[in-house]
Design an enzyme around this catalytic site. Structure first.
Site, PDB file in Angstrom:
ATOM      1  CG  HIS A   1     -24.380  77.393  80.803  1.00  0.00           C
ATOM      2  ND1 HIS A   1     -25.457  78.228  80.751  1.00  0.00           N
ATOM      3  CD2 HIS A   1     -24.715  76.324  80.042  1.00  0.00           C
ATOM      4  CE1 HIS A   1     -26.390  77.705  79.981  1.00  0.00           C
ATOM      5  NE2 HIS A   1     -25.983  76.530  79.548  1.00  0.00           N
TER       6      HIS A   1
HETATM    7  P1  TYD Z   1     -25.167  73.646  75.556  1.00  0.00           P
HETATM    8  O1  TYD Z   1     -24.992  75.116  75.781  1.00  0.00           O
HETATM    9  O2  TYD Z   1     -24.088  72.738  76.061  1.00  0.00           O
HETATM   10  O3  TYD Z   1     -26.559  73.165  76.155  1.00  0.00           O
HETATM   11  P2  TYD Z   1     -27.055  73.442  77.648  1.00  0.00           P
HETATM   12  O4  TYD Z   1     -28.026  74.555  77.553  1.00  0.00           O
HETATM   13  O5  TYD Z   1     -27.646  72.198  78.163  1.00  0.00           O
HETATM   14  O6  TYD Z   1     -25.841  73.848  78.435  1.00  0.00           O
HETATM   15  O7  TYD Z   1     -25.361  73.435  74.004  1.00  0.00           O
HETATM   16  C1  TYD Z   1     -25.241  72.159  73.405  1.00  0.00           C
HETATM   17  C2  TYD Z   1     -24.680  72.337  72.007  1.00  0.00           C
HETATM   18  O8  TYD Z   1     -25.596  73.058  71.186  1.00  0.00           O
HETATM   19  C3  TYD Z   1     -23.383  73.107  71.989  1.00  0.00           C
HETATM   20  O9  TYD Z   1     -22.519  72.456  71.062  1.00  0.00           O
HETATM   21  C4  TYD Z   1     -23.745  74.467  71.439  1.00  0.00           C
HETATM   22  C5  TYD Z   1     -24.963  74.185  70.596  1.00  0.00           C
HETATM   23  N1  TYD Z   1     -25.932  75.279  70.551  1.00  0.00           N
HETATM   24  C6  TYD Z   1     -26.095  76.017  69.394  1.00  0.00           C
HETATM   25  O10 TYD Z   1     -25.393  75.804  68.386  1.00  0.00           O
HETATM   26  N2  TYD Z   1     -27.046  76.990  69.351  1.00  0.00           N
HETATM   27  C7  TYD Z   1     -27.828  77.264  70.424  1.00  0.00           C
HETATM   28  O11 TYD Z   1     -28.705  78.162  70.338  1.00  0.00           O
HETATM   29  C8  TYD Z   1     -27.625  76.519  71.640  1.00  0.00           C
HETATM   30  C9  TYD Z   1     -28.440  76.807  72.865  1.00  0.00           C
HETATM   31  C10 TYD Z   1     -26.682  75.542  71.649  1.00  0.00           C
END
Ligand code: TYD
Length: 132
Positions: free
Chosen positions: A49
């Site tokens: 992303h």
């Molecule tokens: P995601 O953004 O998919 O992780 P990556 O960085 O690998 O793309 O986040 C995974 C899950 O965690 C998603 O349901 C959102 C949640 N999340 C939070 O609630 N707070 C945060 O600070 C972050 C980074 C993720």
């Protein structure tokens, strides 16, 4: 591309090592949030992303992983494997984390609170955001 490896302070002594980060001193933004990624199974990827506004510092506090960055024109891959270095990534860059070693821990210091509205999770939307 708006990315930079930042050497963090390190204090080495016979009891072990210590590194630190202060906002607006070692990194050019205020830290509103930190999170960490750990226990990544072999072969799994994270990220995939871009952010509209968020800047971040990514640190391999333990183990190693690769960070692939793409600003819509240029793609660069960094191997992070040092707890005394951070990869500073500005907004508007598509980011993928791969090749986590066993026990790797990825610490992220972020300039914004969590907001799904700041994410671009669709690559075609990212290219449109970049005016491509
Ligand atoms: P995601 O953004 O998919 O992780 P990556 O960085 O690998 O793309 O986040 C995974 C899950 O965690 C998603 O349901 C959102 C949640 N999340 C939070 O609630 N707070 C945060 O600070 C972050 C980074 C993720």
């Amino acid at each position: 591309m708006n990315v930079q490896i930042i050497d963090l302070p390190r204090f080495l002594d016979k009891r072990g090592n210590l590194s630190c980060v202060e906002q607006l001193k070692h990194i050019p933004f205020k830290i509103k949030r930190s999170y960490w990624i750990y226990d990544v199974p072999d072969g799994e990827s994270r990220g995939g992303h871009a952010h509209k506004a968020l800047s971040q510092l990514i640190v391999a506090v333990s183990g190693s992983f690769t960070v692939t960055l793409n600003d819509g024109d240029v793609k660069r891959t960094f191997l992070l494997n040092r707890p005394d270095q951070g990869l500073y990534v500005m907004s508007g860059i598509w980011l993928t984390l791969d090749e986590f070693s066993l026990g790797a821990v990825c610490l992220v210091l972020a300039s914004e609170e969590y907001s799904e509205d700041d994410y671009i999770r669709n690559y075609d939307e990212f290219l449109r955001f970049k005016g491509k």
